[in-house]
Each structure stands twice: as C-alpha cells, then as structure tokens.
Write a protein that holds these residues in place. Structure first.
Motif, mmCIF file in Angstrom:
data_model
loop_
_atom_site.group_PDB
_atom_site.id
_atom_site.type_symbol
_atom_site.label_atom_id
_atom_site.label_comp_id
_atom_site.label_asym_id
_atom_site.label_seq_id
_atom_site.Cartn_x
_atom_site.Cartn_y
_atom_site.Cartn_z
ATOM 1 N N THR A 86 -12.640 1.792 -40.993
ATOM 2 C CA THR A 86 -11.243 1.383 -40.264
ATOM 3 C C THR A 86 -11.308 2.816 -38.704
ATOM 4 N N THR A 87 -12.330 2.259 -37.786
ATOM 5 C CA THR A 87 -12.843 3.515 -37.128
ATOM 6 C C THR A 87 -11.800 2.271 -36.103
ATOM 7 N N THR A 88 -11.631 3.115 -35.167
ATOM 8 C CA THR A 88 -10.694 3.219 -33.622
ATOM 9 C C THR A 88 -11.405 2.077 -33.236
ATOM 10 N N HIS A 89 -13.381 1.489 -32.682
ATOM 11 C CA HIS A 89 -13.694 0.226 -32.792
ATOM 12 C C HIS A 89 -13.209 -0.742 -33.622
ATOM 13 N N ALA A 90 -13.601 -0.416 -34.250
ATOM 14 C CA ALA A 90 -13.167 -2.165 -35.692
ATOM 15 C C ALA A 90 -11.798 -2.214 -35.382
ATOM 16 N N ILE A 91 -10.525 -1.334 -35.238
ATOM 17 C CA ILE A 91 -9.623 -1.427 -35.170
ATOM 18 C C ILE A 91 -8.865 -2.419 -34.036
ATOM 19 N N CYS A 92 -9.778 -1.834 -32.308
ATOM 20 C CA CYS A 92 -9.686 -2.517 -31.163
ATOM 21 C C CYS A 92 -10.148 -4.355 -31.269
ATOM 22 N N GLU A 93 -11.659 -4.183 -32.603
ATOM 23 C CA GLU A 93 -12.152 -5.387 -31.777
ATOM 24 C C GLU A 93 -11.438 -6.177 -33.315
ATOM 25 N N ARG A 94 -10.524 -6.104 -33.471
ATOM 26 C CA ARG A 94 -9.716 -6.554 -34.638
ATOM 27 C C ARG A 94 -8.069 -7.494 -33.816
ATOM 28 N N ALA A 95 -7.720 -5.871 -33.423
ATOM 29 C CA ALA A 95 -6.713 -6.385 -32.011
ATOM 30 C C ALA A 95 -7.226 -6.972 -31.318
ATOM 31 N N GLY A 96 -8.049 -6.767 -30.495
ATOM 32 C CA GLY A 96 -8.155 -7.577 -29.163
ATOM 33 C C GLY A 96 -8.352 -6.996 -28.371
ATOM 34 N N LEU A 97 -8.228 -5.701 -28.743
ATOM 35 C CA LEU A 97 -8.124 -4.473 -27.097
ATOM 36 C C LEU A 97 -8.924 -3.814 -27.022
ATOM 37 N N SER A 98 -8.899 -3.041 -25.578
ATOM 38 C CA SER A 98 -10.231 -1.929 -25.368
ATOM 39 C C SER A 98 -9.190 -0.804 -26.265
ATOM 40 N N GLN A 99 -11.093 0.261 -26.765
ATOM 41 C CA GLN A 99 -10.193 1.357 -27.476
ATOM 42 C C GLN A 99 -9.395 2.000 -25.934
ATOM 43 N N GLY A 100 -9.371 1.722 -24.746
ATOM 44 C CA GLY A 100 -8.744 2.624 -23.541
ATOM 45 C C GLY A 100 -6.999 1.761 -24.230
ATOM 46 N N ALA A 101 -6.815 0.187 -24.728
ATOM 47 C CA ALA A 101 -5.969 0.539 -24.782
ATOM 48 C C ALA A 101 -5.210 1.215 -25.518
ATOM 49 N N LEU A 102 -6.315 1.823 -26.733
ATOM 50 C CA LEU A 102 -5.711 2.389 -27.764
ATOM 51 C C LEU A 102 -5.681 3.723 -27.498
ATOM 52 N N PHE A 103 -6.319 4.478 -26.861
ATOM 53 C CA PHE A 103 -5.978 5.711 -26.681
ATOM 54 C C PHE A 103 -5.221 5.444 -25.012
ATOM 55 N N ARG A 104 -4.686 4.724 -24.649
ATOM 56 C CA ARG A 104 -3.498 4.972 -23.835
ATOM 57 C C ARG A 104 -1.834 5.036 -24.794
ATOM 58 N N HIS A 105 -2.526 4.597 -25.950
ATOM 59 C CA HIS A 105 -0.671 5.150 -26.652
ATOM 60 C C HIS A 105 -1.231 5.382 -28.064
ATOM 61 N N PHE A 106 -2.084 6.428 -27.914
ATOM 62 C CA PHE A 106 -2.795 6.853 -29.151
ATOM 63 C C PHE A 106 -3.854 7.867 -28.451
ATOM 64 N N PRO A 107 -2.939 8.971 -28.968
ATOM 65 C CA PRO A 107 -3.924 10.381 -28.679
ATOM 66 C C PRO A 107 -5.236 10.704 -29.838
ATOM 67 N N SER A 108 -5.783 9.271 -30.892
ATOM 68 C CA SER A 108 -6.380 9.652 -31.332
ATOM 69 C C SER A 108 -6.001 8.679 -32.050
ATOM 70 N N ARG A 109 -7.035 8.924 -33.286
ATOM 71 C CA ARG A 109 -7.203 7.780 -34.469
ATOM 72 C C ARG A 109 -6.339 8.610 -35.021
ATOM 73 N N ARG A 110 -5.548 9.692 -36.281
ATOM 74 C CA ARG A 110 -5.557 10.035 -37.131
ATOM 75 C C ARG A 110 -3.309 9.596 -36.145
ATOM 76 N N ALA A 111 -4.266 9.820 -35.113
ATOM 77 C CA ALA A 111 -2.097 9.761 -34.303
ATOM 78 C C ALA A 111 -1.988 8.101 -34.591
ATOM 79 N N LEU A 112 -2.823 7.315 -34.778
ATOM 80 C CA LEU A 112 -3.126 5.589 -35.123
ATOM 81 C C LEU A 112 -2.742 5.201 -36.300
ATOM 82 N N LEU A 113 -3.369 6.087 -37.450
ATOM 83 C CA LEU A 113 -3.126 6.266 -38.393
ATOM 84 C C LEU A 113 -1.719 6.421 -38.889
#
Length: 194
Positions: free
Chosen positions: A31-58
């Motif tokens: 469950t990498t940031t890449h895998a999460i973003c791919e599944r969500a249909g979003l960019s990693q930039g979108a992920l890191f705009r809302h969560f500072p790290s993978r751990r924060a998202l998890l």
C-alpha cells in the motif's frame, strides 16, 4: 458546481477509501502512495496536499475504519445479552464484523505498527478511539450480566474474535468458525452468570 470544501472532502474520501481497500487487498507493504493514488484516480500531489506523509494518510484511514466499525456495530442492534441464545447471536455478529474488510484493514495496520514505532505513534489516537467505540458500543451488551469485570470479559471476547477473523481467509471453514463460536459461548455464559 462543487465548492472547494466539497471537492476537498471528496478527494479525502477517495484517498481514504483507496487506502482502506489497498490495505485489505494488498497488505501494508504494497500500500504505497502510488498504489493509493492510482486506485483513487488522483495524483500524488493531491495526496500530499491533504496528508503530509503516507503514515498520516494511514492514520486517517485507521480513524475512518474505527468510525465505520462503530457505525456497523451500532447498526447491528445486538441488544443486551440476557440468554445463551442472545450470546450466540452477539458472538456470531462480532465474528462477522471482525471478518469485514474494515477490520482486516485495522489488523494490517496494527501488525505493521508492532515493528514501526512512528506508525504506532501516528495510530495512537485512532487506536484510542477504536477502543472507546468498541467499549461504549459493547457496554450495553453485558449490562444485565453480573460478571465481575465486563470490560475485561469483552477484551477476551474481542481477542478471540480478532484471532478468528485473522484465520478465516487462511485456514478456517465456516464449520470451524461455528464450532469456535459455540465453544466461546459455552465458556463465556457461566462467567456472565457469576
């Protein structure tokens, strides 16, 4: 047209859903940031705009899992355990909830946190909330019982249920689970009568 707040909430929901699904299906390591973003249909930039790290998202995913489990537990409307039949019904429902995708996600995170101190620390608020939800939701189950410490009894029951849930996809048949629930009810019922 969606407002900025609505778009933000939708993006966060997509990321949380993707993280939960990935943890359940692929496990923690995959469950990498890449895998999460791919599944969500979003960019990693979108992920890191809302969560500072993978751990924060998890950690946020864990909080969402705790919320969902609390809703599922409340929706099950198990009622107080006033008979051995009611105990069987409650235990069966707890095993069903314990075998859910959300709970498997929870187990995946807890196992990873065992050896990852930073993850364990990030998950602490979600863990506290999860236990609060479980204890609050289950308090009414054993209110009619005269067990010396219903919270301790509940912890034992939850531990057994979690063990069964971990084993279900690997080695336990439906008949094995039914037999285990029957045995657990046989062990727990006399304690409730003390």
């Amino acid at each position: 047209m969606a407002t900025q707040t609505e778009r933000r909430e939708r993006t966060i929901a997509l990321l949380l859903d993707a993280a939960i699904a990935s943890l359940n299906e692929r496990g923690y390591a995959a469950t990498t940031t890449h895998a999460i973003c791919e599944r969500a249909g979003l960019s990693q930039g979108a992920l890191f705009r809302h969560f500072p790290s993978r751990r924060a998202l998890l950690a946020a995913a864990a909080t969402e899992v705790a919320r969902r489990q609390g809703i599922a537990f409340a929706a099950a409307d198990l009622g107080p355990v006033i008979s051995r039949e009611a105990l069987h019904r409650v235990l069966r429902e707890l095993v069903r909830l314990g075998s859910s995708a959300e709970n498997r996600t929870w187990h995946e995170l807890m196992l990873a946190a065992r050896t990852d101190e930073e993850l364990r620390s990030a998950l602490e608020p979600a863990t506290d909330e999860y236990h609060r939800i479980l204890m609050a939701g289950a308090a009414g189950l054993f209110e009619a019982a005269s067990a010396p410490d219903p919270r301790a009894l509940l912890r034992v029951v939850i531990s057994v249920v979690d063990g069964l849930a971990l084993a279900v996809p690997v080695s336990h048949s439906a008949a094995d689970i039914d037999a285990a629930v029957d045995q657990l009810a046989t062990l727990v019922w006399p304690v409730l009568q003390e």
